[in-house]
Every structure is written in C-alpha cells, then in structure tokens.
Motif scaffolding. Structure first.
Motif, PDB file in Angstrom:
ATOM      1  N   GLU A 126      35.384  55.550  52.350  1.00 44.87           N
ATOM      2  CA  GLU A 126      36.132  54.712  52.409  1.00 44.87           C
ATOM      3  C   GLU A 126      36.184  54.380  50.816  1.00 44.87           C
ATOM      4  OE1 GLU A 126      37.734  50.366  52.786  1.00 44.87           O
ATOM      5  OE2 GLU A 126      35.910  50.685  53.349  1.00 44.87           O
ATOM      6  N   TRP A 127      35.259  54.276  50.163  1.00 46.52           N
ATOM      7  CA  TRP A 127      34.338  53.545  48.590  1.00 46.52           C
ATOM      8  C   TRP A 127      34.961  54.562  47.576  1.00 46.52           C
ATOM      9  CZ3 TRP A 127      32.334  53.871  44.250  1.00 46.52           C
ATOM     10  CH2 TRP A 127      32.247  53.036  43.791  1.00 46.52           C
ATOM     11  N   GLY A 128      34.606  56.004  47.572  1.00 40.58           N
ATOM     12  CA  GLY A 128      35.401  56.694  46.134  1.00 40.58           C
ATOM     13  C   GLY A 128      37.112  56.121  46.363  1.00 40.58           C
ATOM     14  N   VAL A 129      37.755  56.576  47.582  1.00 35.66           N
ATOM     15  CA  VAL A 129      39.231  57.248  47.331  1.00 35.66           C
ATOM     16  C   VAL A 129      39.111  54.922  46.808  1.00 35.66           C
ATOM     17  CG1 VAL A 129      39.224  58.559  48.710  1.00 35.66           C
ATOM     18  CG2 VAL A 129      39.371  56.419  49.814  1.00 35.66           C
ATOM     19  N   GLY A 130      38.949  54.065  47.376  1.00 37.92           N
ATOM     20  CA  GLY A 130      39.290  52.546  46.849  1.00 37.92           C
ATOM     21  C   GLY A 130      39.381  51.936  45.719  1.00 37.92           C
ATOM     22  N   THR A 131      38.200  52.536  45.154  1.00 42.28           N
ATOM     23  CA  THR A 131      37.950  52.671  43.763  1.00 42.28           C
ATOM     24  C   THR A 131      38.735  52.967  42.774  1.00 42.28           C
ATOM     25  OG1 THR A 131      35.560  52.396  44.181  1.00 42.28           O
ATOM     26  CG2 THR A 131      36.223  52.740  42.265  1.00 42.28           C
ATOM     27  N   SER A 132      39.066  54.634  43.140  1.00 43.30           N
ATOM     28  CA  SER A 132      40.521  55.216  42.593  1.00 43.30           C
ATOM     29  C   SER A 132      41.492  54.203  42.687  1.00 43.30           C
ATOM     30  CB  SER A 132      39.708  56.465  43.182  1.00 43.30           C
ATOM     31  OG  SER A 132      38.435  56.972  42.147  1.00 43.30           O
ATOM     32  N   LEU A 133      41.800  54.083  43.758  1.00 43.47           N
ATOM     33  CA  LEU A 133      43.227  53.111  43.794  1.00 43.47           C
ATOM     34  C   LEU A 133      43.360  51.806  43.106  1.00 43.47           C
ATOM     35  CD1 LEU A 133      45.898  53.286  45.545  1.00 43.47           C
ATOM     36  CD2 LEU A 133      44.563  51.872  47.153  1.00 43.47           C
ATOM     37  N   LEU A 134      42.514  51.410  43.392  1.00 41.71           N
ATOM     38  CA  LEU A 134      42.466  50.869  42.371  1.00 41.71           C
ATOM     39  C   LEU A 134      42.599  50.523  41.043  1.00 41.71           C
ATOM     40  CD1 LEU A 134      42.137  47.017  42.693  1.00 41.71           C
ATOM     41  CD2 LEU A 134      39.821  46.893  41.965  1.00 41.71           C
ATOM     42  N   GLN A 135      41.742  51.360  40.562  1.00 43.41           N
ATOM     43  CA  GLN A 135      41.739  51.735  39.403  1.00 43.41           C
ATOM     44  C   GLN A 135      43.351  52.527  38.592  1.00 43.41           C
ATOM     45  OE1 GLN A 135      39.355  50.214  36.546  1.00 43.41           O
ATOM     46  NE2 GLN A 135      37.422  50.952  37.197  1.00 43.41           N
ATOM     47  N   GLU A 136      43.657  52.997  39.270  1.00 43.73           N
ATOM     48  CA  GLU A 136      44.951  53.582  39.237  1.00 43.73           C
ATOM     49  C   GLU A 136      45.981  52.963  39.399  1.00 43.73           C
ATOM     50  OE1 GLU A 136      42.386  58.141  40.071  1.00 43.73           O
ATOM     51  OE2 GLU A 136      44.409  57.246  41.521  1.00 43.73           O
ATOM     52  N   VAL A 137      46.336  51.880  40.079  1.00 38.58           N
ATOM     53  CA  VAL A 137      46.711  50.690  39.887  1.00 38.58           C
ATOM     54  C   VAL A 137      46.750  49.647  39.171  1.00 38.58           C
ATOM     55  CG1 VAL A 137      48.391  49.045  41.463  1.00 38.58           C
ATOM     56  CG2 VAL A 137      47.088  51.156  41.964  1.00 38.58           C
ATOM     57  N   TRP A 138      45.767  49.542  39.191  1.00 34.71           N
ATOM     58  CA  TRP A 138      46.037  48.041  38.034  1.00 34.71           C
ATOM     59  C   TRP A 138      46.068  48.143  36.739  1.00 34.71           C
ATOM     60  CZ3 TRP A 138      43.116  42.645  37.921  1.00 34.71           C
ATOM     61  CH2 TRP A 138      43.065  42.599  38.823  1.00 34.71           C
ATOM     62  N   PRO A 139      46.831  47.446  35.786  1.00 37.39           N
ATOM     63  CA  PRO A 139      47.157  47.831  34.271  1.00 37.39           C
ATOM     64  C   PRO A 139      45.792  47.421  33.240  1.00 37.39           C
ATOM     65  CG  PRO A 139      47.662  45.618  35.440  1.00 37.39           C
ATOM     66  CD  PRO A 139      47.396  46.090  35.996  1.00 37.39           C
ATOM     67  N   GLU A 140      45.883  48.346  32.837  1.00 39.17           N
ATOM     68  CA  GLU A 140      44.575  49.326  31.367  1.00 39.17           C
ATOM     69  C   GLU A 140      43.821  47.725  31.215  1.00 39.17           C
ATOM     70  OE1 GLU A 140      42.015  51.038  29.942  1.00 39.17           O
ATOM     71  OE2 GLU A 140      43.600  52.030  31.189  1.00 39.17           O
ATOM     72  N   LYS A 141      44.795  46.400  31.050  1.00 41.58           N
ATOM     73  CA  LYS A 141      44.286  45.577  30.149  1.00 41.58           C
ATOM     74  C   LYS A 141      42.919  44.767  31.252  1.00 41.58           C
ATOM     75  CE  LYS A 141      45.710  41.055  28.153  1.00 41.58           C
ATOM     76  NZ  LYS A 141      46.568  39.690  27.904  1.00 41.58           N
ATOM     77  N   TRP A 142      43.812  44.319  32.403  1.00 40.95           N
ATOM     78  CA  TRP A 142      42.832  44.038  33.451  1.00 40.95           C
ATOM     79  C   TRP A 142      41.548  45.132  34.869  1.00 40.95           C
ATOM     80  CZ3 TRP A 142      43.555  38.803  32.399  1.00 40.95           C
ATOM     81  CH2 TRP A 142      44.429  38.811  32.161  1.00 40.95           C
ATOM     82  N   ARG A 143      42.129  45.793  34.509  1.00 42.59           N
ATOM     83  CA  ARG A 143      41.020  47.372  35.160  1.00 42.59           C
ATOM     84  C   ARG A 143      39.656  46.200  35.330  1.00 42.59           C
ATOM     85  NH1 ARG A 143      39.707  50.896  34.421  1.00 42.59           N
ATOM     86  NH2 ARG A 143      40.453  51.334  32.325  1.00 42.59           N
ATOM     87  N   THR A 144      39.093  46.572  34.078  1.00 47.70           N
ATOM     88  CA  THR A 144      37.637  46.165  34.347  1.00 47.70           C
ATOM     89  C   THR A 144      37.176  44.712  34.944  1.00 47.70           C
ATOM     90  OG1 THR A 144      37.051  46.997  32.001  1.00 47.70           O
ATOM     91  CG2 THR A 144      35.373  45.888  33.086  1.00 47.70           C
ATOM     92  N   LYS A 145      38.566  44.071  34.854  1.00 45.73           N
ATOM     93  CA  LYS A 145      38.011  42.549  35.511  1.00 45.73           C
ATOM     94  C   LYS A 145      38.191  42.834  37.087  1.00 45.73           C
ATOM     95  CE  LYS A 145      39.273  40.171  31.160  1.00 45.73           C
ATOM     96  NZ  LYS A 145      39.339  40.763  30.431  1.00 45.73           N
ATOM     97  N   GLY A 146      39.302  43.772  37.005  1.00 49.29           N
ATOM     98  CA  GLY A 146      39.551  43.896  38.776  1.00 49.29           C
ATOM     99  C   GLY A 146      38.459  44.362  38.722  1.00 49.29           C
ATOM    100  N   ALA A 147      37.570  45.624  38.781  1.00 51.28           N
ATOM    101  CA  ALA A 147      36.698  46.629  39.242  1.00 51.28           C
ATOM    102  C   ALA A 147      35.930  45.460  39.502  1.00 51.28           C
ATOM    103  CB  ALA A 147      36.597  47.050  38.868  1.00 51.28           C
ATOM    104  N   GLY A 148      34.936  44.517  38.918  1.00 51.46           N
ATOM    105  CA  GLY A 148      33.862  44.009  39.460  1.00 51.46           C
ATOM    106  C   GLY A 148      34.946  42.523  40.537  1.00 51.46           C
ATOM    107  N   LEU A 149      35.536  41.940  40.427  1.00 51.66           N
ATOM    108  CA  LEU A 149      36.151  41.495  41.717  1.00 51.66           C
ATOM    109  C   LEU A 149      36.169  42.445  43.077  1.00 51.66           C
ATOM    110  CD1 LEU A 149      39.048  40.003  39.865  1.00 51.66           C
ATOM    111  CD2 LEU A 149      37.429  38.384  40.740  1.00 51.66           C
TER     112      LEU A 149
END
Length: 413
Positions: A126-149
C-alpha cells in the motif's frame, strides 16, 4: 509548471488526502501493535523455556514483519506502475487487515510469525502507491505540505494503538488479542469507501503514452536510486534497530505488569505525538530550507537524542517524557520518503522506485533488528545497544547531501 500542477487545493485533493491518511493510520496501528504488546504477546505464544530469550524472539518477529514489508513494497510498487495506484492500494489494505485480525487467533510462534509476514506484505504494497497517488493528485504548490500531513497519519496510528492499549491492557486488564482483533476495522472502512478512491490522472496519461524506459536507464536515475537507498537504510535501520524498541525498553523499567502496560502505552503515545509534530514540520521546513538541509537537521537530532534517551536518563518517567523528542526526530525523518523521493523519479516508474527505496532497505533493517535483539539479550537490555547503532544516522547525512535538491523543481512527468 504544467497546467495540472497549478490547480487549486480543491475538495477532490482533500478527499484523497483524507482517504489515504485513514489507511496510513491503520498502517501505523498494525505496525505498532507488535511493539506495544510485545511482552504479553510473547509470554503467551512462547514456551516457558524460551522466555529468557524474549529480546531475541522479538527481534526475529520484527525482522519477519520487515521481510514482508520489503517484499510487499517492491511487489506493490511494480504492480502500481502497471495496474494502477488504486487497485494495488486496495489489495494491500485487504491483505494487512485480514492478516492482523488472524493474529489474534494464533497460539504459537510460527502461525503468529506468518500473520505478521503477511501484514508486512500488505502494508508495504500500500505504501508506495498511496504516496504516489497523493503526490500526483495534489497541486504543486501544496504537495510538500500534503506529504508531511500524510506521513503523520502513520504516527496517529501509533498514538491510537498506545491509547487503546492503555485502556485494554492497563485499565481493563484484557488480553493482547483484542488489540489484533481491531485489525478488522480497516476492512470495514474499505467496504464503504473503496469506490471513492480515485486513480491518478498522471498515471493514466503516462500509461496511455506507452513510454517505456528502464529504471536504471540514465546515470542520474541510478544516482538518485542509490543515494535514496542509502538515506533509507539510515532512517529505517536506525528506527527498527533502536527506536522501535523504545516502548519495550520503557516497560522494562517498570516493576508491576500493569505499570509496564501503562508506561509502554504512554511512551508509545508521546513518541507518536512527537512523530506527528516532526512529520508535519518536515513538510513546512522542507519548503523553506530545502529537502537536503531539513533532512540533515533531523539526522543530527536523531544522532544526539537516541543515546540520551537510552543511556542519559534513569527513571521511567524521564524516559517516557523524552519520547516526545525521540519521536520528533527519529520518527519525523519518515516524511523524507513522502516529500523528497517522489521528486527524484518520473511518473512511469515512480511507485516502483519509491517502493524499492522505502521497502528495499528493510531487508537490511532485518539484520539490524535481529542483531539489536540478540545484543539486548546478551547485554541485559536495549540501553547499551543504542550506542552501537546510533552512528547509522551519519550515513544518511552524507547520502542526502549526495542527492539533488528538488525544492521548486516540480514533480517530474
């Protein structure tokens, strides 16, 4: 910057974060349940003559979980780049939920070890695909903060398991088996929300192009993969060989069994509260300081705090409260995976690459867990073992400085 990366932070993006984080919380629960309930669990499933080797058997069980995690991570990443993020994520959740629940029914070491292995496979997948999904869906400006959350969700699972164990194990005095029975909850949640889990549009577009390229196809990608693996070995090796044994170490300082459950539960709670703060702060600091400088800061903090917690403090209360700081640094480091690694690899094999980075290092961490457990048994506890393993964080400092700084460069297609 692409048109997709300029999209606002809308309800769809938030829904993806919430859905993925729910199952990250379950990941944390299913990972920490062994560490929090280790003593009563092993006292039930081991024969009496094996109990003096408690630390060794715990190290072996941790290693088996890691073996499953590593195997599932690599397999899940490969499937995620070929079948999609969504299908692979759902399969991983199904597997770890069922395996954790079945752990409650085991009565001896081998069946219990098998359920832990399959739990690890599901979490890793689950881990790798979930991380990829979030990063590929969230807009560029907010990706890093979303990843920490997102990464903080794993720690929330640790807080949850600690709080539940205080109630079940200390207040109510119930069996550890209840803690594994709760593993059915992610499966129930999945039954209601599986249709709401979207597929990554980036992956769909990349898949439709039919572009093929080997993961080791260019020197830059080879460098990124090797460097990221070294960073991962440092983070993972340090956590599983040292930090993962903190609740057990704290419980060993208590005399009464109910006190041991109480302090182990609170140690896990405070560690994960610190980890949540560290994971969230990592995303914000990485946006301000850069990925490399932030990671070095966390590695230096880990290098200092581990020997202090294990050897510099003497009472169970002091060690328990110190988990806040230990969690912030050694646990907060895990946001590096969700923040930096997706930016090092293109979409067509992002899930494969970050799964190799995240999960491949766990094969080596197995050695660390077994060695730490064996040394603890020989030396009379985990305190002295920390001194031998803490320098592993030095590897991460040099390795992350070898990787490119990706702040402001966007997610590569």
């Amino acid at each position: 910057m692409s048109e997709e990366s300029q999209k606002p932070l809308d309800r769809h993006a938030w829904n993806v974060l919430i859905l993925v984080t729910i199952f990250w919380i379950a990941d944390g629960y299913d990972t920490f349940v062994l560490l929090i309930t280790a003593r009563p669990t092993l006292h039930d499933i081991l024969p009496p003559e094996a109990l003096p080797q408690f630390s060794t058997y715990l190290g072996v069980l941790v290693a088996i979980t890691l073996a499953g995690w590593a195997t599932g991570g690599i397999l899940g990443g490969w499937l995620g780049d070929r079948l999609g993020r969504r299908k692979t994520m759902i399969a991983g959740i199904l597997l770890y939920s069922v395996a954790t629940t079945l752990s409650a029914a085991t009565s001896s070491l081998i069946p219990f070890a098998l359920t832990r292995f399959f739990t690890g496979i599901g979490i890793g997948a689950e881990w790798g695909v979930g991380t990829s999904l979030l990063q590929e869906v969230w807009p560029e400006k907010w990706r890093t903060k979303g990843a920490g959350l997102l990464q903080s969700g794993f720690s929330i699972g640790g807080v949850l398991i600690s709080g539940v164990w205080i109630l079940v194990g200390s207040t109510l005095g119930l069996s550890w088996r209840w803690m594994y029975l709760f593993g059915i909850i992610p499966l129930i949640i999945l039954a209601f929300v599986h249709k709401s889990i979207p597929e990554s549009t980036r992956w769909v577009k990349q898949r439709s192009r039919g572009a093929e390229q080997a993961l080791f196809g260019t020197p830059a990608l080879r460098r990124n993969l090797i460097g990221a693996l070294l960073v991962s070995i440092s983070i993972t090796g340090g956590w599983w060989a040292v930090a993962s044994f903190l609740p057990t170490f704290v419980s060993s300082l208590a005399k009464d069994p109910r006190d041991a459950a109480f302090y182990a539960g609170w140690a896990g709670t405070l560690y994960n509260v610190g980890e949540i703060a560290g994971c969230i702060a990592f995303g914000f600091l990485a946006e301000s300081w850069g990925r490399r400088s932030t990671t070095v800061f966390y590695f230096v903090g880990s290098l200092i705090v581990v020997p202090v917690v294990f050897l510099g403090l003497s009472t169970v209360g002091e060690v328990t409260w110190a988990q806040l700081l230990a969690g912030y640094f050694t646990g907060g480091l895990y946001s590096w995976y969700t923040v930096h690694t997706p930016e090092l690899f293109p979409t067509r094999f992002r899930a494969t690459a970050i799964s190799i980075v995240f999960s491949g290092s766990r094969y080596l961490a197995m050695i660390g867990a077994i060695t730490a457990g064996s040394l603890a048994a020989a030396l009379g506890g985990f305190g002295k073992v920390a001194v031998y393993f803490a320098p592993i964080y030095l590897i991460g400092i040099f390795a992350v400085l070898w990787l490119p700084e990706t702040r402001g460069k966007g997610l590569p297609d």
